[in-house]
Design an enzyme around this catalytic site. Structure first.
Site, short mmCIF file in Angstrom:
data_model
loop_
_atom_site.label_atom_id
_atom_site.label_comp_id
_atom_site.label_asym_id
_atom_site.label_seq_id
_atom_site.Cartn_x
_atom_site.Cartn_y
_atom_site.Cartn_z
CG HIS A 12 1.80 -6.36 -3.91
ND1 HIS A 12 1.58 -5.39 -4.84
CD2 HIS A 12 2.67 -5.82 -3.02
CE1 HIS A 12 2.28 -4.32 -4.54
NE2 HIS A 12 2.96 -4.55 -3.44
CG HIS A 59 7.91 -3.99 -5.11
ND1 HIS A 59 6.92 -4.62 -5.82
CD2 HIS A 59 7.28 -3.38 -4.08
CE1 HIS A 59 5.76 -4.42 -5.22
NE2 HIS A 59 5.95 -3.66 -4.17
CG HIS A 194 2.28 -1.01 2.99
ND1 HIS A 194 1.33 -0.75 2.06
CD2 HIS A 194 3.34 -1.55 2.31
CE1 HIS A 194 1.77 -1.13 0.86
NE2 HIS A 194 3.00 -1.60 0.98
CD GLU A 241 2.54 -1.16 -2.84
OE1 GLU A 241 3.73 -1.45 -2.97
OE2 GLU A 241 1.75 -1.88 -2.19
C1 DHB Z 1 5.24 -5.40 2.41
C2 DHB Z 1 4.23 -4.83 1.63
C3 DHB Z 1 4.47 -4.52 0.28
O1 DHB Z 1 3.55 -3.96 -0.53
C4 DHB Z 1 5.71 -4.83 -0.29
O2 DHB Z 1 5.87 -4.57 -1.60
C5 DHB Z 1 6.72 -5.39 0.49
C6 DHB Z 1 6.48 -5.68 1.84
C7 DHB Z 1 4.97 -5.75 3.85
O3 DHB Z 1 3.92 -5.41 4.42
O4 DHB Z 1 5.83 -6.43 4.46
FE FE Z 2 4.43 -3.37 -2.49
#
Ligand code: DHB
Ligand code: FE
Length: 281
Positions: A12, A59, A194, A241
């Site tokens: 997302h 978030h 990530h 996540e």
């Molecule tokens: C990114 C990924 C995420 O899940 C998020 O909530 C905000 C940023 C990213 O990869 O930039």
């Molecule tokens: Fe996220």
């Protein structure tokens, strides 16, 4: 009766929202990523679901760190989006289905998931980016209705992959017992690996991401056996996540058929995975 006709997953990442807004889908950086959604969009065109249950994490738009429910269900007839500062224009409201939401809430609470019910809920990129990825080719009036199911993956202590999987089973029970004829899809959003801050910012573990995708399909008990610490060690702090994909998986049968699978890394800071699963007969 209502019926879950399929489960999807997607990352997302907010940068995807910007790319869609700026129509960058055919640019070299984005093309392979967006191409991964085409088969799912074709399937959706064919099956025309009436409603999407979107499992996502807020978030900081609706819940800030001062008040964070572990599981929160939208129980409204519409959901508002707002500017989060990513540069993505705020979208019009998304239609909900409060009656089905309350039925889901009753089932989950009877199943001892003490969820928070929200009659007002703002939905952030965690919800809007997936909805746009799957339905942006249609005017919003033609989108399916949607129900947000927020899982806290931000403020520790967090729930687990196992608990998310079990919540998915309760969700399945709720939809199966809803008397209205309705085709429902469940979308698990977020992940894959990530980490957005700290010393390990930017890590992506492609092997772990691919293993998660395979096990979520074929052996969800592998995933429910993982601790959050292990997932974050492999996939980064925000990689946690991925536990939200397990709500989708719990809502399907033990055996599933894979209609589509796609992985692309990196997009922004993240390994991005797409799945389209249906119950195997
Ligand atoms: C990114 C990924 C995420 O899940 C998020 O909530 C905000 C940023 C990213 O990869 O930039
Ligand atoms: Fe996220």
């Amino acid at each position: 009766m209502a019926k879950i006709i399929g489960g999807m997953t997607t990352s997302h990442i907010p940068a995807i929202g910007n790319a869609m807004h700026d129509k960058l889908e055919q640019e070299p950086y984005w093309k392979r990523f967006f191409d991964g959604y085409e088969p799912v969009k074709e399937w959706l065109d064919e099956v025309q679901p009436d409603l999407a249950i979107v499992v996502y994490n807020d978030h900081g738009l609706n819940f800030f760190l001062n008040q964070v429910p572990t599981f929160a269900l939208g129980c409204a007839d519409s959901y508002q989006n707002d500017d989060e500062g990513w540069g993505i224009p705020a979208s019009a409201d998304v239609k909900g289905d409060a009656e089905l939401s309350w039925h889901i809430a009753e089932t989950m609470i009877r199943d001892e998931f003490d969820i928070t019910t929200c009659q007002e809920m703002k939905v952030d990129h965690g919800f809007m980016v997936p909805m746009n990825l799957f339905w942006r080719d249609k005017p919003m009036a033609q989108w399916p209705k949607a129900i947000p199911l927020a899982v806290n993956t931000v403020q520790h202590p967090l729930t687990s992959a196992k608990r998310c999987y079990d919540l998915g089973k309760s969700l399945r029970k709720a939809v199966d017992s809803y008397p209205e004829d309705m085709k429902v899809v469940v979308i698990g959003t977020g992940g894959l690996s990530h980490q957005l801050q700290g010393e390990r910012a930017g890590i992506i573990d492609v092997d772990f991401d691919l293993e998660c995708m395979d096990k979520i399909i074929n052996d969800p008990s592998w995933m429910t056996g993982l601790s959050n610490d292990y997932i974050m060690e492999k996939a980064g702090t925000e990689g946690i996540e991925v536990i939200m994909w397990m709500v989708m998986r719990g809502a399907l049968n033990d055996k599933v058929e894979v209609l589509h699978k796609h992985y692309h890394a990196p997009i922004s800071n993240t390994g991005a995975g797409v799945l389209l699963l249906t119950d195997a007969e």
